[in-house]
Design a protein around this motif. Structure first.
Motif, short mmCIF file in Angstrom:
data_model
loop_
_atom_site.label_atom_id
_atom_site.label_comp_id
_atom_site.label_asym_id
_atom_site.label_seq_id
_atom_site.Cartn_x
_atom_site.Cartn_y
_atom_site.Cartn_z
N TRP A 130 0.84 -1.19 0.00
CA TRP A 130 0.00 0.00 0.00
C TRP A 130 0.88 1.25 0.00
CZ3 TRP A 130 -5.13 -1.11 -0.28
CH2 TRP A 130 -5.58 -2.34 0.20
N LEU A 131 0.39 2.31 -0.62
CA LEU A 131 1.11 3.58 -0.62
C LEU A 131 0.77 4.39 0.63
CD1 LEU A 131 0.70 4.76 -4.33
CD2 LEU A 131 2.53 3.38 -3.31
N VAL A 132 1.73 5.17 1.08
CA VAL A 132 1.51 6.11 2.17
C VAL A 132 1.95 7.49 1.69
CG1 VAL A 132 2.10 6.77 4.53
CG2 VAL A 132 1.89 4.35 3.94
N GLY A 133 0.97 8.38 1.50
CA GLY A 133 1.28 9.75 1.07
C GLY A 133 1.33 10.68 2.26
N ALA A 134 2.12 11.74 2.13
CA ALA A 134 2.30 12.66 3.25
C ALA A 134 2.17 14.11 2.81
CB ALA A 134 3.67 12.44 3.89
N SER A 135 1.35 14.87 3.52
CA SER A 135 1.29 16.33 3.32
C SER A 135 2.49 16.96 4.02
CB SER A 135 -0.01 16.90 3.90
OG SER A 135 -1.12 16.48 3.15
N GLU A 160 11.95 19.85 5.16
CA GLU A 160 12.38 18.98 6.26
C GLU A 160 11.30 17.95 6.61
OE1 GLU A 160 14.71 22.46 5.94
OE2 GLU A 160 12.53 22.27 6.25
N LEU A 161 10.03 18.36 6.52
CA LEU A 161 8.94 17.40 6.75
C LEU A 161 8.96 16.29 5.70
CD1 LEU A 161 5.76 19.47 7.74
CD2 LEU A 161 7.09 17.92 9.17
N ALA A 162 9.27 16.68 4.46
CA ALA A 162 9.34 15.69 3.40
C ALA A 162 10.47 14.70 3.64
CB ALA A 162 9.52 16.38 2.05
N GLU A 163 11.62 15.20 4.05
CA GLU A 163 12.75 14.32 4.36
C GLU A 163 12.37 13.31 5.45
OE1 GLU A 163 16.96 16.42 3.69
OE2 GLU A 163 15.73 17.41 5.23
N GLN A 164 11.75 13.81 6.50
CA GLN A 164 11.37 12.94 7.60
C GLN A 164 10.29 11.95 7.17
OE1 GLN A 164 12.84 12.78 10.77
NE2 GLN A 164 11.66 10.87 10.74
N ALA A 165 9.36 12.42 6.36
CA ALA A 165 8.28 11.54 5.88
C ALA A 165 8.85 10.37 5.10
CB ALA A 165 7.30 12.34 5.03
N VAL A 166 9.82 10.65 4.24
CA VAL A 166 10.42 9.58 3.45
C VAL A 166 11.19 8.62 4.35
CG1 VAL A 166 12.10 9.08 1.63
CG2 VAL A 166 10.49 10.96 1.34
N ARG A 167 11.90 9.15 5.32
CA ARG A 167 12.60 8.28 6.27
C ARG A 167 11.61 7.37 7.02
NH1 ARG A 167 16.07 12.90 7.16
NH2 ARG A 167 14.76 13.60 8.91
#
Length: 239
Positions: free
Chosen positions: A123-128, A134-141
Motif C-alpha cells: 500500500w502507498l503512504v502519502g504525506a502532506s 524537512e517534513l518531506a525528508e522525515q516523511a520519506v525516512r
C-alpha cells in the motif's frame, strides 16, 4: 535485503500511480451529496483521470468506509487508483484487491511510520508536507511513498493554508519518491508546476466546480489530462 526489496517495490508502485492529474473529491455538503460526488467521479474517469483521493472530513467512520467502497468499485472498473484520506490503516484489509492503493496522511493524522508498519509494502503512504522540505525528508525516512507540497497558490478549499514555493520540487527530486503539488492550481499553472518537477497536480474545484455537473466535469477532466500529459511529454523530450 528484505528491507531494500520492500522499498524498491513501494517505489515502483508509487512511480507508476502518482503522476498526472490527482483528483480530490469535493467534500459532502447540501449540494455535494454522496451520490453527486460518485456521479462526478465517474464523469472524471470518463474524462481520463486515473488517480483520485477520497477526502471527506468529519464523517462517521463506518459511513466513510462504505462510501470509500463505492468509489473503490467505480475506480476499479477504469483501472484507476484511489487514495483514502481519514481512513485508519487498520481498515485497509477491507479494500484488498480493489482500486484502493493507499492512504494520505496530514499533520494531525496517523503517524507515517505507524501506517507504514501496518500496511507493509503493498500500500502507498502519502504525506502532506505543506511548505517544509524537512517534513518531506522525515516523511520519506518514516516510509512515505510520495510527498505533497502546498498550497502552491491561494486556495478556496483551504484559504488559510501556508504558501509553498516551486523550488521545493527541485529540492525533493533527490528524495526518491514522487511529488504532488496542491492548492489553487489551475490549468494555466500546470506548465510551471511540471517544469518545476512536480509529478502530479492535485485539483478539487478546478475539476469538479462548485456545483455537481457530470457533463461539464467530463469535459474539464479531458482538458486537465491533456494539459498535464502535454507538459510531461515536452519535459521528457527536453531532458
Amino acid at each position: 535485503m528484505r528491507t531494500r526489496l520492500k522499498n524498491e517495490l513501494d517505489t515502483r508502485l508509487s512511480t507508476r500511480l502518482i503522476k498526472g492529474v490527482y483528483a480530490i473529491t469535493p467534500e459532502r455538503s447540501a449540494v455535494w451529496t454522496p451520490d453527486a460526488i460518485v456521479d462526478c467521479v465517474a464523469a472524471a474517469l470518463d474524462g481520463g483521470v486515473r488517480l483520485f483521493q477520497c477526502r471527506q472530513k468529519n464523517w462517521d467512520q463506518a459511513e466513510l468506509i462504505e462510501f470509500a467502497g463505492q468509489l473503490d468499485a467505480l475506480c476499479e472498473k477504469y483501472d484507476a487508483a484511489l487514495i483514502l484520506n481519514d481512513v485508519p490503516s487498520v481498515e485497509f484489509s477491507k479494500f484488498e484487491g480493489g482500486a484502493v492503493a493507499g492512504v494520505h496522511l496530514g499533520r494531525t493524522d496517523e503517524a507515517i511510520a505507524q501506517a507504514r508498519s501496518r500496511l507493509g509494502s503493498k500500500w502507498l503512504v502519502g504525506a502532506s508536507c505543506y511548505n517544509q522540505f524537512e517534513l518531506a525528508e522525515q516523511a520519506v525516512r518514516d516510509g512515505a511513498s510520495y510527498v505533497a507540497f502546498g498550497a502552491m497558490y491561494p486556495s478556496s478549499t483551504k484559504p488559510n493554508a501556508v504558501r509553498a514555493e516551486l523550488e521545493l520540487f527541485a529540492r525533493a527530486s533527490n528524495l526518491g519518491v514522487p511529488t504532488v503539488a496542491i492548492g489553487g492550481i489551475t490549468i494555466e499553472r500546470v506548465p510551471d508546476l511540471i517544469t518545476a518537477g512536480a509529478n502530479a497536480v492535485a485539483v478539487v474545484n478546478g475539476l469538479f466546480g462548485v456545483e455537481p455537473d457530470a457533463e461539464q466535469v467530463c469535459g474539464v477532466a479531458q482538458q486537465w489530462v491533456d494539459a498535464v500529459n502535454g507538459c510531461s511529454q515536452v519535459n521528457q523530450a527536453e531532458s
